[in-house]
Design a protein around this motif. Structure first.
Motif, PDB file in Angstrom:
ATOM      1  N   PRO A  12      36.640  22.611  19.137  1.00  0.00           N
ATOM      2  CA  PRO A  12      37.637  23.210  18.249  1.00  0.00           C
ATOM      3  C   PRO A  12      37.031  24.030  17.114  1.00  0.00           C
ATOM      4  O   PRO A  12      37.680  24.917  16.573  1.00  0.00           O
ATOM      5  CB  PRO A  12      38.423  22.010  17.718  1.00  0.00           C
ATOM      6  N   GLU A  13      35.779  23.782  16.770  1.00  0.00           N
ATOM      7  CA  GLU A  13      35.109  24.558  15.719  1.00  0.00           C
ATOM      8  C   GLU A  13      34.612  25.907  16.236  1.00  0.00           C
ATOM      9  O   GLU A  13      34.408  26.823  15.464  1.00  0.00           O
ATOM     10  CB  GLU A  13      33.928  23.759  15.150  1.00  0.00           C
ATOM     11  N   LYS A  14      34.373  25.998  17.530  1.00  0.00           N
ATOM     12  CA  LYS A  14      33.886  27.236  18.156  1.00  0.00           C
ATOM     13  C   LYS A  14      34.794  27.592  19.331  1.00  0.00           C
ATOM     14  O   LYS A  14      34.341  27.825  20.435  1.00  0.00           O
ATOM     15  CB  LYS A  14      32.455  27.059  18.660  1.00  0.00           C
ATOM     16  N   ARG A  15      36.082  27.632  19.085  1.00  0.00           N
ATOM     17  CA  ARG A  15      37.062  27.863  20.137  1.00  0.00           C
ATOM     18  C   ARG A  15      36.865  29.235  20.782  1.00  0.00           C
ATOM     19  O   ARG A  15      37.017  30.265  20.131  1.00  0.00           O
ATOM     20  CB  ARG A  15      38.465  27.770  19.568  1.00  0.00           C
ATOM     21  N   ALA A  16      36.489  29.236  22.047  1.00  0.00           N
ATOM     22  CA  ALA A  16      36.308  30.482  22.791  1.00  0.00           C
ATOM     23  C   ALA A  16      36.313  30.161  24.282  1.00  0.00           C
ATOM     24  O   ALA A  16      35.975  29.053  24.684  1.00  0.00           O
ATOM     25  CB  ALA A  16      35.001  31.157  22.399  1.00  0.00           C
ATOM     26  N   SER A  17      36.697  31.145  25.084  1.00  0.00           N
ATOM     27  CA  SER A  17      36.771  30.978  26.537  1.00  0.00           C
ATOM     28  C   SER A  17      36.214  32.200  27.232  1.00  0.00           C
ATOM     29  O   SER A  17      36.156  33.285  26.665  1.00  0.00           O
ATOM     30  CB  SER A  17      38.230  30.800  26.979  1.00  0.00           C
ATOM     31  N   VAL A  18      35.831  32.004  28.481  1.00  0.00           N
ATOM     32  CA  VAL A  18      35.491  33.108  29.373  1.00  0.00           C
ATOM     33  C   VAL A  18      36.700  33.289  30.283  1.00  0.00           C
ATOM     34  O   VAL A  18      37.172  32.337  30.899  1.00  0.00           O
ATOM     35  CB  VAL A  18      34.228  32.812  30.200  1.00  0.00           C
ATOM     36  N   VAL A  19      37.206  34.511  30.347  1.00  0.00           N
ATOM     37  CA  VAL A  19      38.410  34.825  31.101  1.00  0.00           C
ATOM     38  C   VAL A  19      38.136  36.040  31.981  1.00  0.00           C
ATOM     39  O   VAL A  19      37.524  37.007  31.525  1.00  0.00           O
ATOM     40  CB  VAL A  19      39.578  35.155  30.133  1.00  0.00           C
ATOM     41  N   LEU A  20      38.581  35.983  33.223  1.00  0.00           N
ATOM     42  CA  LEU A  20      38.525  37.155  34.092  1.00  0.00           C
ATOM     43  C   LEU A  20      39.875  37.852  33.999  1.00  0.00           C
ATOM     44  O   LEU A  20      40.919  37.205  34.071  1.00  0.00           O
ATOM     45  CB  LEU A  20      38.261  36.746  35.539  1.00  0.00           C
ATOM     46  N   ALA A  21      39.853  39.155  33.826  1.00  0.00           N
ATOM     47  CA  ALA A  21      41.089  39.940  33.710  1.00  0.00           C
ATOM     48  C   ALA A  21      41.110  41.007  34.799  1.00  0.00           C
ATOM     49  O   ALA A  21      40.113  41.693  35.019  1.00  0.00           O
ATOM     50  CB  ALA A  21      41.160  40.591  32.336  1.00  0.00           C
ATOM     51  N   ARG A  22      42.241  41.120  35.448  1.00  0.00           N
ATOM     52  CA  ARG A  22      42.432  42.149  36.470  1.00  0.00           C
ATOM     53  C   ARG A  22      43.671  42.952  36.113  1.00  0.00           C
ATOM     54  O   ARG A  22      44.797  42.548  36.426  1.00  0.00           O
ATOM     55  CB  ARG A  22      42.610  41.519  37.842  1.00  0.00           C
ATOM     56  N   PRO A  23      43.473  44.101  35.477  1.00  0.00           N
ATOM     57  CA  PRO A  23      44.635  44.958  35.174  1.00  0.00           C
ATOM     58  C   PRO A  23      45.223  45.513  36.469  1.00  0.00           C
ATOM     59  O   PRO A  23      44.494  45.946  37.352  1.00  0.00           O
ATOM     60  CB  PRO A  23      44.047  46.090  34.327  1.00  0.00           C
ATOM     61  N   ARG A  24      46.532  45.470  36.589  1.00  0.00           N
ATOM     62  CA  ARG A  24      47.210  46.023  37.758  1.00  0.00           C
ATOM     63  C   ARG A  24      47.680  47.446  37.474  1.00  0.00           C
ATOM     64  O   ARG A  24      48.086  48.155  38.379  1.00  0.00           O
ATOM     65  CB  ARG A  24      48.407  45.148  38.137  1.00  0.00           C
ATOM     66  N   THR A  25      47.679  47.827  36.207  1.00  0.00           N
ATOM     67  CA  THR A  25      48.034  49.180  35.776  1.00  0.00           C
ATOM     68  C   THR A  25      46.961  49.599  34.782  1.00  0.00           C
ATOM     69  O   THR A  25      46.088  48.812  34.447  1.00  0.00           O
ATOM     70  CB  THR A  25      49.407  49.196  35.087  1.00  0.00           C
ATOM     71  N   GLY A  26      47.028  50.792  34.289  1.00  0.00           N
ATOM     72  CA  GLY A  26      46.017  51.249  33.346  1.00  0.00           C
ATOM     73  C   GLY A  26      46.611  51.746  32.042  1.00  0.00           C
ATOM     74  O   GLY A  26      47.035  52.895  31.956  1.00  0.00           O
ATOM     75  N   ARG A  27      46.662  50.897  31.063  1.00  0.00           N
ATOM     76  CA  ARG A  27      47.186  51.261  29.737  1.00  0.00           C
ATOM     77  C   ARG A  27      46.099  51.080  28.692  1.00  0.00           C
ATOM     78  O   ARG A  27      45.256  50.197  28.785  1.00  0.00           O
ATOM     79  CB  ARG A  27      48.393  50.390  29.362  1.00  0.00           C
ATOM     80  N   TRP A  28      46.135  51.879  27.673  1.00  0.00           N
ATOM     81  CA  TRP A  28      45.183  51.837  26.575  1.00  0.00           C
ATOM     82  C   TRP A  28      45.232  50.475  25.890  1.00  0.00           C
ATOM     83  O   TRP A  28      46.317  50.032  25.504  1.00  0.00           O
ATOM     84  CB  TRP A  28      45.515  52.950  25.594  1.00  0.00           C
ATOM     85  N   HIS A  29      44.110  49.797  25.761  1.00  0.00           N
ATOM     86  CA  HIS A  29      43.980  48.491  25.083  1.00  0.00           C
ATOM     87  C   HIS A  29      44.767  47.381  25.771  1.00  0.00           C
ATOM     88  O   HIS A  29      45.073  46.361  25.157  1.00  0.00           O
ATOM     89  CB  HIS A  29      44.413  48.568  23.623  1.00  0.00           C
ATOM     90  N   GLN A  30      45.107  47.566  27.033  1.00  0.00           N
ATOM     91  CA  GLN A  30      45.977  46.622  27.743  1.00  0.00           C
ATOM     92  C   GLN A  30      45.458  45.191  27.729  1.00  0.00           C
ATOM     93  O   GLN A  30      46.189  44.267  27.375  1.00  0.00           O
ATOM     94  CB  GLN A  30      46.142  47.105  29.183  1.00  0.00           C
ATOM     95  N   ILE A  31      44.213  44.985  28.113  1.00  0.00           N
ATOM     96  CA  ILE A  31      43.661  43.623  28.164  1.00  0.00           C
ATOM     97  C   ILE A  31      43.650  43.026  26.761  1.00  0.00           C
ATOM     98  O   ILE A  31      44.015  41.867  26.562  1.00  0.00           O
ATOM     99  CB  ILE A  31      42.250  43.623  28.778  1.00  0.00           C
ATOM    100  N   ARG A  32      43.244  43.817  25.785  1.00  0.00           N
ATOM    101  CA  ARG A  32      43.191  43.343  24.401  1.00  0.00           C
ATOM    102  C   ARG A  32      44.570  42.928  23.903  1.00  0.00           C
ATOM    103  O   ARG A  32      44.737  41.870  23.282  1.00  0.00           O
ATOM    104  CB  ARG A  32      42.598  44.438  23.517  1.00  0.00           C
ATOM    105  N   ARG A  33      45.568  43.740  24.163  1.00  0.00           N
ATOM    106  CA  ARG A  33      46.927  43.433  23.708  1.00  0.00           C
ATOM    107  C   ARG A  33      47.503  42.215  24.420  1.00  0.00           C
ATOM    108  O   ARG A  33      48.150  41.368  23.799  1.00  0.00           O
ATOM    109  CB  ARG A  33      47.833  44.643  23.916  1.00  0.00           C
ATOM    110  N   HIS A  34      47.279  42.133  25.727  1.00  0.00           N
ATOM    111  CA  HIS A  34      47.828  41.006  26.472  1.00  0.00           C
ATOM    112  C   HIS A  34      47.205  39.680  26.029  1.00  0.00           C
ATOM    113  O   HIS A  34      47.918  38.692  25.846  1.00  0.00           O
ATOM    114  CB  HIS A  34      47.639  41.205  27.971  1.00  0.00           C
ATOM    115  N   LEU A  35      45.886  39.637  25.870  1.00  0.00           N
ATOM    116  CA  LEU A  35      45.250  38.387  25.430  1.00  0.00           C
ATOM    117  C   LEU A  35      45.687  38.015  24.017  1.00  0.00           C
ATOM    118  O   LEU A  35      45.923  36.836  23.733  1.00  0.00           O
ATOM    119  CB  LEU A  35      43.732  38.494  25.527  1.00  0.00           C
ATOM    120  N   ASN A  36      45.802  38.975  23.135  1.00  0.00           N
ATOM    121  CA  ASN A  36      46.277  38.682  21.782  1.00  0.00           C
ATOM    122  C   ASN A  36      47.708  38.152  21.832  1.00  0.00           C
ATOM    123  O   ASN A  36      48.050  37.212  21.116  1.00  0.00           O
ATOM    124  CB  ASN A  36      46.191  39.918  20.887  1.00  0.00           C
TER     125      ASN A  36
END
Length: 131
Positions: free
Chosen positions: A17-41
């Motif tokens: 909990p002090e170093k909360r972080a994960s490794v995530v694989l992302a597969r965009p199905r479309t192409g939008r600017w900042h898409q992965i960043r916005r979706h994870l946020n």
């Protein structure tokens, strides 16, 4: 229409909990600017180092641990595009950069080891774990 779809797969987490972080694989199905960043946020899992869509408090904590100031902890490990009438198929992989490798190894416990099998399967890359 501005629909954007990304498939995410959780691979590993620090479990700390002090170093909360994960490794995530992302597969965009479309192409939008900042898409992965916005979706994870939007899922309350912002990317480390993301000053536009991330968490400034968390970013400061991780920069104190060694995340470079201008570095986004986001990496394109593989891109694969089908052939068209005019172009051949493209399938390119890129190893994890040294700075992210160090961050995972030194500050995220066994996260890289936990993620290595999934990353190897996804990108066809070896990450120096169990090789």
């Amino acid at each position: 229409v501005n629909d954007a779809t990304t498939r995410f797969r959780w691979v590993a987490s620090t479990g700390d909990p002090e170093k909360r972080a994960s490794v995530v694989l992302a597969r965009p199905r479309t192409g939008r600017w900042h898409q992965i960043r916005r979706h994870l946020n939007g899922l309350s899992h912002p990317i480390l180092g993301d000053s536009s869509h991330g968490n400034s408090h968390t970013n400061r904590e991780w920069r104190a641990r060694g995340l470079p100031g201008a570095r986004l902890a986001l990496h394109l490990c593989r891109v694969s595009l089908p052939a068209t009438e005019l172009t051949p198929a493209i399938d390119v992989s890129c190893p994890l950069p040294d700075d992210l490798n160090v961050l995972l190894r030194e500050h995220m416990g066994g996260t890289l080891e936990d993620a290595s099998e999934a990353l190897r399967a996804e990108a066809g890359l070896n990450f120096g774990v169990g090789d």
